[in-house]
Write a protein that holds these residues in place. Sequence first.
Motif, mmCIF file in Angstrom:
data_model
loop_
_atom_site.group_PDB
_atom_site.id
_atom_site.type_symbol
_atom_site.label_atom_id
_atom_site.label_comp_id
_atom_site.label_asym_id
_atom_site.label_seq_id
_atom_site.Cartn_x
_atom_site.Cartn_y
_atom_site.Cartn_z
ATOM 1 N N PRO A 137 0.525 -1.860 0.522
ATOM 2 C CA PRO A 137 0.078 -0.454 0.090
ATOM 3 C C PRO A 137 0.639 1.167 -0.019
ATOM 4 C CG PRO A 137 -0.757 -1.627 1.974
ATOM 5 C CD PRO A 137 0.197 -2.038 1.018
ATOM 6 N N ILE A 138 2.014 1.145 0.887
ATOM 7 C CA ILE A 138 2.567 2.553 0.837
ATOM 8 C C ILE A 138 3.614 2.886 -0.140
ATOM 9 C CG2 ILE A 138 5.192 3.466 1.399
ATOM 10 C CD1 ILE A 138 4.922 1.370 3.929
ATOM 11 N N PHE A 183 11.442 7.245 -2.486
ATOM 12 C CA PHE A 183 12.216 6.386 -2.774
ATOM 13 C C PHE A 183 12.749 4.985 -2.546
ATOM 14 C CE2 PHE A 183 14.814 5.038 -6.460
ATOM 15 C CZ PHE A 183 14.054 4.965 -7.372
ATOM 16 N N ALA A 184 13.463 5.616 -1.457
ATOM 17 C CA ALA A 184 14.196 4.643 -0.471
ATOM 18 C C ALA A 184 13.325 3.563 -0.195
ATOM 19 C CB ALA A 184 15.044 4.556 0.275
ATOM 20 N N ALA A 185 12.764 3.701 -0.097
ATOM 21 C CA ALA A 185 11.047 2.716 0.517
ATOM 22 C C ALA A 185 10.875 1.539 -0.750
ATOM 23 C CB ALA A 185 9.410 3.756 0.693
ATOM 24 N N THR A 186 10.342 2.030 -2.270
ATOM 25 C CA THR A 186 10.583 1.865 -3.422
ATOM 26 C C THR A 186 11.809 0.950 -3.593
ATOM 27 O OG1 THR A 186 9.486 3.685 -3.686
ATOM 28 C CG2 THR A 186 10.358 1.357 -5.860
ATOM 29 N N THR A 220 3.109 6.144 -3.173
ATOM 30 C CA THR A 220 4.194 6.954 -3.326
ATOM 31 C C THR A 220 4.916 6.921 -4.363
ATOM 32 O OG1 THR A 220 5.823 4.875 -2.306
ATOM 33 C CG2 THR A 220 5.255 6.886 -0.868
ATOM 34 N N SER A 221 4.660 5.777 -5.220
ATOM 35 C CA SER A 221 4.622 5.987 -6.237
ATOM 36 C C SER A 221 4.169 7.021 -7.733
ATOM 37 C CB SER A 221 5.307 4.273 -7.423
ATOM 38 O OG SER A 221 3.520 3.814 -7.215
ATOM 39 N N SER A 222 3.607 6.842 -7.352
ATOM 40 C CA SER A 222 2.572 7.836 -8.672
ATOM 41 C C SER A 222 3.121 9.365 -8.247
ATOM 42 C CB SER A 222 0.849 7.708 -7.809
ATOM 43 O OG SER A 222 0.524 8.389 -6.330
ATOM 44 N N VAL A 242 6.257 10.361 -6.368
ATOM 45 C CA VAL A 242 7.746 10.277 -5.411
ATOM 46 C C VAL A 242 8.636 11.265 -7.155
ATOM 47 C CG1 VAL A 242 8.645 7.583 -6.729
ATOM 48 C CG2 VAL A 242 9.686 9.059 -4.482
ATOM 49 N N GLN A 243 8.517 11.133 -8.675
ATOM 50 C CA GLN A 243 8.667 11.042 -9.444
ATOM 51 C C GLN A 243 8.358 12.787 -9.416
ATOM 52 O OE1 GLN A 243 11.372 9.794 -10.647
ATOM 53 N NE2 GLN A 243 11.047 7.240 -10.412
ATOM 54 N N TRP A 244 8.108 12.747 -8.803
ATOM 55 C CA TRP A 244 7.665 14.899 -9.356
ATOM 56 C C TRP A 244 8.239 15.194 -8.366
ATOM 57 C CZ3 TRP A 244 5.904 16.469 -14.105
ATOM 58 C CH2 TRP A 244 5.308 15.604 -14.332
ATOM 59 N N ILE A 245 8.518 14.396 -6.586
ATOM 60 C CA ILE A 245 8.630 15.572 -5.983
ATOM 61 C C ILE A 245 10.399 15.784 -6.134
ATOM 62 C CG2 ILE A 245 9.827 15.101 -3.588
ATOM 63 C CD1 ILE A 245 6.692 13.958 -2.640
ATOM 64 N N LEU A 246 11.000 14.522 -6.878
ATOM 65 C CA LEU A 246 12.421 14.170 -7.058
ATOM 66 C C LEU A 246 12.993 15.823 -8.101
ATOM 67 C CD1 LEU A 246 12.818 10.380 -6.928
ATOM 68 C CD2 LEU A 246 13.881 12.088 -6.035
#
Length: 224
Positions: free
Chosen positions: A117-118, A151-154, A122-124, A126-130
């Motif tokens: 779930p996490i 991203f470390a969680a991914t 977040t995958s939706s 995280v790239q925008w945050i980075l």
Amino acid sequence: MNLLLIGVIMLASWLVSSTLKNKFELYSKLHLQNGMSGAEIAEKMLSDHGIRDVKVISTPGQLTDHYNPADKTVNLSEAVYNQRNAAAAAVAAHECGHAVQHAAAYSWLTLRSQLVPIVSVTSSFVQWILLAGILLVNSFPQLLLIGIVIFAATTLFAFITLPVEYDASNRALAWLENKRMLTNEEQAGAKDALKWAARTYVVAAIGSLGTLLYYVMIYMGRRN
């Protein structure tokens, strides 16, 4: 150096994916002497492990095979569900391997399921945050750091997936061999197919780690 690392990972990913595709095409032509379909293989493996509450269903598309612990279903792509060859047997047994893990409360699968779930949420974004973090790294470096942590969680998820996938394949191959479901040639084909399938997860995990280190280097470099 960063570009070289990315290039090597991309090349490795292409080589593994290409080899996997060729392997499955090869073993899809190796028809089972027992005449069983992927669905029948799956149902027998579940039965032999005393699992009565998991359904084997057909799902549209290619490479859509998966086990869903939420509704306890082994989802086989249409080709795997219906076909009677070594590749289909390997995939069907592998997915049932996850069902066996679930029934046995396999710790790595439990941990992976808790992270789903996490990672899904977040995958939706995280790239925008980075991306925003890189653009604002000099004025607001904390944003990039937040992106790195997410991203470390991914990346962690990708590495936790490795023992889950390898164990499912080992369970599948052991059952196929112990129950003498396949001929020696078919067993060797199933083992080879699953070996290359597992390597796609290895490349994905390494790629995720490489990407994570890339963002960390940007953060540390700009910070200094």
